[in-house]
Design a protein around this motif. Structure first.
Motif, mmCIF file in Angstrom:
data_model
loop_
_atom_site.group_PDB
_atom_site.id
_atom_site.type_symbol
_atom_site.label_atom_id
_atom_site.label_comp_id
_atom_site.label_asym_id
_atom_site.label_seq_id
_atom_site.Cartn_x
_atom_site.Cartn_y
_atom_site.Cartn_z
ATOM 1 N N UNK A 21 17.370 -5.344 11.421
ATOM 2 C CA UNK A 21 16.934 -3.961 11.264
ATOM 3 C C UNK A 21 15.422 -3.945 11.501
ATOM 4 N N UNK A 22 14.863 -2.807 11.906
ATOM 5 C CA UNK A 22 13.444 -2.783 12.278
ATOM 6 C C UNK A 22 12.460 -2.642 11.117
ATOM 7 N N UNK A 23 12.952 -2.372 9.914
ATOM 8 C CA UNK A 23 12.048 -2.054 8.808
ATOM 9 C C UNK A 23 11.785 -3.255 7.901
ATOM 10 N N UNK A 24 10.569 -3.281 7.380
ATOM 11 C CA UNK A 24 10.232 -4.199 6.297
ATOM 12 C C UNK A 24 9.308 -3.450 5.349
ATOM 13 N N UNK A 25 9.466 -3.707 4.069
ATOM 14 C CA UNK A 25 8.661 -3.036 3.050
ATOM 15 C C UNK A 25 8.084 -4.105 2.126
ATOM 16 N N UNK A 26 6.781 -4.041 1.892
ATOM 17 C CA UNK A 26 6.095 -5.016 1.036
ATOM 18 C C UNK A 26 5.371 -4.280 -0.074
ATOM 19 N N UNK A 27 5.474 -4.793 -1.281
ATOM 20 C CA UNK A 27 4.798 -4.194 -2.424
ATOM 21 C C UNK A 27 3.755 -5.168 -2.961
ATOM 22 N N UNK A 28 2.549 -4.654 -3.205
ATOM 23 C CA UNK A 28 1.462 -5.494 -3.697
ATOM 24 C C UNK A 28 1.423 -5.523 -5.215
ATOM 25 N N UNK A 29 1.057 -6.677 -5.736
ATOM 26 C CA UNK A 29 0.840 -6.845 -7.171
ATOM 27 C C UNK A 29 -0.590 -7.321 -7.334
ATOM 28 N N UNK A 30 -1.384 -6.561 -8.084
ATOM 29 C CA UNK A 30 -2.802 -6.864 -8.208
ATOM 30 C C UNK A 30 -3.263 -6.694 -9.640
ATOM 31 N N UNK A 31 -4.252 -7.491 -10.010
ATOM 32 C CA UNK A 31 -4.853 -7.363 -11.344
ATOM 33 C C UNK A 31 -5.746 -6.131 -11.423
#
Length: 167
Positions: A21-31
């Motif tokens: 599939x063409x989609x990718x989703x990334x979620x950031x975790x930050x202090x």
């Protein structure tokens, strides 16, 4: 913090079925919020519908095929990058002397014809191939229809990579 990657940023998750599939989703975790660029690779074969969004809003960034796209901003915990890479079908000839012997690719996947392959195929037939689900493709030709698979999906089928086509 490392000297190689000095930010405290981590990607909490990446959700994708790429390259099927063409989609990718990334979620950031930050202090804490930090300003930096995230670079996304735009493949050389990427089509014109390639786009990127952050937290559901389209980003105005150059998505030139064969380059990296930089998304510069102040990132905060929970920010989400959604990257869709347009994967147009394309034909690749085996060599210059055999221009009518071609392989079909979609994005990074090269597709293999499996089963009974019609004797007569055109470029138009192959470029009309449609993906069905996440594991196979269907091609309809004047001599009949057949299936195509990516290499990891092939089990015990007889397969062929390069196909002879007429104009």
């Amino acid at each position: 913090r490392s000297t190689l990657f000095p930010y405290t940023t981590l990607f909490r998750s990446q959700r994708t079925q790429y390259p099927y599939t063409p989609e990718t989703s990334m979620e950031l975790q930050m202090e804490k919020p930090e300003s930096f660029a995230v670079y996304l690779r735009v493949a050389a074969w990427a089509g014109p519908s390639t786009h990127v969004a952050v937290n559901g809003k389209s980003e105005s960034v150059s998505l030139k095929p064969g380059t990296f796209a930089a998304i510069r901003r102040t990132w905060k915990n929970g920010d989400r990058i959604e990257f869709t890479i347009d994967r147009p079908l394309r034909l690749t000839q085996v060599d210059e002397e055999h221009a009518n012997l071609v392989a079909l690719s979609q994005g990074p996947l090269t597709l293999f014809a499996v089963g009974d392959i019609p004797a007569r195929l055109t470029r138009k037939d192959l470029l009309a191939t449609r993906q069905r689900g996440t594991g196979g493709w269907s091609t309809a030709a004047s001599g009949g229809s057949f299936s195509m698979l990516s290499y990891p999906e092939i089990k015990d089928e007889t397969y062929r990579l390069y196909l002879p086509v007429s104009v």
